[in-house]
Design a protein around this motif. Structure first.
Motif, PDB file in Angstrom:
ATOM      1  N   TRP A   1       2.832   1.775 -10.449  1.00 35.88           N
ATOM      2  CA  TRP A   1       2.697   1.978 -11.899  1.00 35.88           C
ATOM      3  C   TRP A   1       1.258   1.674 -12.332  1.00 35.88           C
ATOM      4  N   TRP A   2       0.716   0.561 -11.856  1.00 30.98           N
ATOM      5  CA  TRP A   2      -0.628   0.137 -12.266  1.00 30.98           C
ATOM      6  C   TRP A   2      -1.681   1.152 -11.810  1.00 30.98           C
ATOM      7  N   ILE A   3      -1.586   1.592 -10.570  1.00 24.13           N
ATOM      8  CA  ILE A   3      -2.569   2.527 -10.026  1.00 24.13           C
ATOM      9  C   ILE A   3      -2.586   3.825 -10.813  1.00 24.13           C
ATOM     10  N   TYR A   4      -1.405   4.300 -11.205  1.00 25.92           N
ATOM     11  CA  TYR A   4      -1.336   5.558 -11.939  1.00 25.92           C
ATOM     12  C   TYR A   4      -1.724   5.403 -13.401  1.00 25.92           C
ATOM     13  N   PHE A   5      -1.231   4.379 -14.075  1.00 26.60           N
ATOM     14  CA  PHE A   5      -1.387   4.283 -15.522  1.00 26.60           C
ATOM     15  C   PHE A   5      -2.628   3.512 -15.969  1.00 26.60           C
ATOM     16  N   HIS A   6      -3.172   2.654 -15.125  1.00 26.23           N
ATOM     17  CA  HIS A   6      -4.312   1.860 -15.582  1.00 26.23           C
ATOM     18  C   HIS A   6      -5.533   2.721 -15.868  1.00 26.23           C
ATOM     19  N   SER A  58       2.663  -2.316   3.292  1.00 26.98           N
ATOM     20  CA  SER A  58       2.631  -1.320   2.220  1.00 26.98           C
ATOM     21  C   SER A  58       2.315  -1.967   0.878  1.00 26.98           C
ATOM     22  N   THR A  59       2.979  -3.091   0.586  1.00 34.78           N
ATOM     23  CA  THR A  59       2.774  -3.774  -0.695  1.00 34.78           C
ATOM     24  C   THR A  59       1.357  -4.317  -0.814  1.00 34.78           C
ATOM     25  N   VAL A  60       0.880  -4.970   0.243  1.00 35.70           N
ATOM     26  CA  VAL A  60      -0.467  -5.558   0.213  1.00 35.70           C
ATOM     27  C   VAL A  60      -1.530  -4.461   0.082  1.00 35.70           C
ATOM     28  N   THR A  61      -1.315  -3.331   0.736  1.00 37.23           N
ATOM     29  CA  THR A  61      -2.268  -2.221   0.645  1.00 37.23           C
ATOM     30  C   THR A  61      -2.389  -1.721  -0.792  1.00 37.23           C
ATOM     31  N   LEU A  62      -1.259  -1.529  -1.456  1.00 36.86           N
ATOM     32  CA  LEU A  62      -1.295  -1.074  -2.846  1.00 36.86           C
ATOM     33  C   LEU A  62      -1.917  -2.129  -3.763  1.00 36.86           C
ATOM     34  N   SER A 112       8.924  -7.842  -2.486  1.00 37.52           N
ATOM     35  CA  SER A 112       7.872  -6.939  -2.008  1.00 37.52           C
ATOM     36  C   SER A 112       8.100  -5.516  -2.512  1.00 37.52           C
ATOM     37  N   ALA A 113       9.357  -5.064  -2.449  1.00 34.75           N
ATOM     38  CA  ALA A 113       9.680  -3.706  -2.908  1.00 34.75           C
ATOM     39  C   ALA A 113       9.434  -3.558  -4.404  1.00 34.75           C
ATOM     40  N   PHE A 114       9.830  -4.576  -5.161  1.00 28.61           N
ATOM     41  CA  PHE A 114       9.610  -4.519  -6.607  1.00 28.61           C
ATOM     42  C   PHE A 114       8.121  -4.489  -6.928  1.00 28.61           C
ATOM     43  N   LEU A 115       7.337  -5.313  -6.223  1.00 27.62           N
ATOM     44  CA  LEU A 115       5.893  -5.335  -6.455  1.00 27.62           C
ATOM     45  C   LEU A 115       5.255  -4.004  -6.076  1.00 27.62           C
ATOM     46  N   THR A 116       5.757  -3.378  -5.022  1.00 32.05           N
ATOM     47  CA  THR A 116       5.244  -2.055  -4.634  1.00 32.05           C
ATOM     48  C   THR A 116       5.370  -1.063  -5.783  1.00 32.05           C
ATOM     49  N   THR A 117       6.547  -1.050  -6.409  1.00 37.22           N
ATOM     50  CA  THR A 117       6.762  -0.159  -7.555  1.00 37.22           C
ATOM     51  C   THR A 117       5.826  -0.518  -8.702  1.00 37.22           C
ATOM     52  N   LEU A 173      -5.361   4.623   1.783  1.00 34.77           N
ATOM     53  CA  LEU A 173      -4.720   5.657   2.583  1.00 34.77           C
ATOM     54  C   LEU A 173      -5.062   5.471   4.063  1.00 34.77           C
ATOM     55  N   ALA A 174      -6.320   5.099   4.333  1.00 32.93           N
ATOM     56  CA  ALA A 174      -6.732   4.863   5.722  1.00 32.93           C
ATOM     57  C   ALA A 174      -5.962   3.694   6.338  1.00 32.93           C
ATOM     58  N   ILE A 175      -5.731   2.647   5.553  1.00 28.91           N
ATOM     59  CA  ILE A 175      -4.959   1.489   6.052  1.00 28.91           C
ATOM     60  C   ILE A 175      -3.530   1.906   6.380  1.00 28.91           C
ATOM     61  N   LEU A 176      -2.915   2.683   5.485  1.00 30.49           N
ATOM     62  CA  LEU A 176      -1.536   3.115   5.706  1.00 30.49           C
ATOM     63  C   LEU A 176      -1.429   4.007   6.941  1.00 30.49           C
ATOM     64  N   LEU A 177      -2.411   4.898   7.125  1.00 24.34           N
ATOM     65  CA  LEU A 177      -2.389   5.795   8.285  1.00 24.34           C
ATOM     66  C   LEU A 177      -2.647   5.027   9.581  1.00 24.34           C
TER      67      LEU A 177
END
Length: 387
Positions: free
Chosen positions: A246-251, A364-368, A237-242, A342-346
């Motif tokens: 990466w995908w959200i920023y670079f895609h 956290s992982t599923v949200t991202l 899960s932690a690895f997938l979060t990272t 962000l709303a889900i995390l909050l």
């Protein structure tokens, strides 16, 4: 021989000396992550926020000057090596900056800031008068902030936080005030010949370094606690979060920021918005995510406290805030997927209070993942519509 990059030479790629310089900050980020993991109290968190702001300011303003300088010149490379040496010493002092190494930390920080500014005065003297005067103003602001850094280094802990907070406020406000000083006034807009594409690449490479630091920290923690199937699941899960970060920023976002910086008629102003300030929450979010992943790996079955929830969810939350700002500034369109994430995390601590750490990590992982998929599908539909 001029040390300034020629106006006819468009600097688009990071040089090897710049990449070499960045390695120092990997060490600094690891030091900062370890400090937070060992003591994630409100006091340490406040102190770490000040240290993150200081580290980022050192790095981003060094990136500004390497954007302007010709890094193939020996003098420029020697400057970077000197700053690297100072940066290593700074990183060594970092964990004890609010203890017995406060004076050393402050002295090293101020020395790096002042050496860099004075070098730019030397580089621009007799070459470009408006830019030279801009760095005169910058040097005045650096001297002003240095006074508070040094006083804080000798002060008690409570006073040190206040003095260093004022020093950082001076530094972060200075570009917004266009480095106004008496007699000289404010720096004219768009004085510096900034390459937006180069700034975008340098910040993207720094984000990669931060993500790499997260993987290193996660791998180290996993090696110490990989005794059960649950630990393996949390590690995945932690690895997938990272990976999703990466995908959200670079895609999409990074390229949009690069395009905006490259095509704008106000590159200096845009560079401040997108990179000087815009990437700070992204970097801070990645560092905090590494801390949260350490908690979830080392104590997966423990019921999450406020501090562990803050780390596990707050890191991705900060990261999404930075990407919202980045994509809104670059595309003038709010990314709904990021706002929903962000709303889900909050809302998670309210909907799922006192859950085990591994459960919060999974959220956290599923949200991202949802944010990444939503944006990917939305972009595909937008391209199909315009095709």
């Amino acid at each position: 021989m001029s040390l300034i990059r020629g106006k006819s030479t468009e600097k688009t790629k990071a040089s090897f000396p710049e990449l070499f310089f960045d390695l120092v900050f990997v060490f600094a980020l690891i030091q900062l992550s370890h400090t937070l993991v060992e003591d994630f109290s409100s006091t340490t968190l406040a102190e770490s926020i000040l240290l993150i702001l200081a580290i980022w300011w050192l790095w981003v303003y060094t990136t500004w000057i390497t954007n302007l300088l010709d890094t193939d010149k020996e003098a420029v490379r020697l400057l970077l090596f000197a700053l690297m040496f100072g940066g290593i010493l700074l990183a060594i002092a970092l964990p004890e900056a609010f203890k017995h190494r406060g004076t050393a930390f402050a002295a090293l920080y101020c020395a790096m800031q002042l050496v860099r500014s004075v070098f730019m005065l030397y580089a621009y003297k007799g070459v470009d008068r408006p830019s030279y005067l801009t760095f005169v103003r910058i040097t005045v602001w650096v001297i002003a902030s240095s006074v508070f850094w040094i006083i804080g280094g000798f002060a008690s802990l409570e006073a040190r936080v206040a003095f260093w907070g004022v020093a950082l406020l001076i530094e972060y406000v200075s570009p917004l005030a266009r480095y106004w000083v008496p007699e000289l006034g404010a720096s004219p807009r768009e004085t510096l010949d900034i390459s937006g594409e180069h700034m975008a690449e340098r910040c993207a490479l720094f984000v990669i370094l931060c993500l790499g630091e997260t993987i290193l920290t996660t791998g180290r923690t996993a090696a110490e606690h990989m005794q059960s199937n649950l630990s393996v699941m949390v590690f995945c899960s932690a690895f997938l979060t990272t990976g999703f970060m990466w995908w959200i920023y670079f895609h999409h976002g990074q390229q949009k920021a690069a395009d905006k910086a490259e095509t704008t008629s106000a590159p200096e102003t845009v560079a401040h918005g997108l990179f000087t300030y815009g990437h700070l929450p992204i970097v801070a979010g990645i560092i905090l995510t590494a801390v949260g992943e350490d908690f979830s790996l080392s104590h997966p079955e423990e019921h999450s406290s406020l501090k562990t929830t803050l780390a596990i969810l707050g890191g991705p939350g900060l990261f999404l805030i930075g990407n919202i700002w980045l994509k809104l500034t670059a595309a003038r369109k709010p990314p709904l997927s990021h706002i929903a994430g962000l709303a889900i995390l909050l809302g998670t601590p309210v909907v799922l209070p006192m859950q085990q750490n591994f459960t919060i990590q999974m959220v956290s992982t599923v949200t991202l993942l949802l944010v990444a998929l939503w944006e990917y599908v939305a972009l595909r539909k937008a391209k199909a519509t315009t095709a």
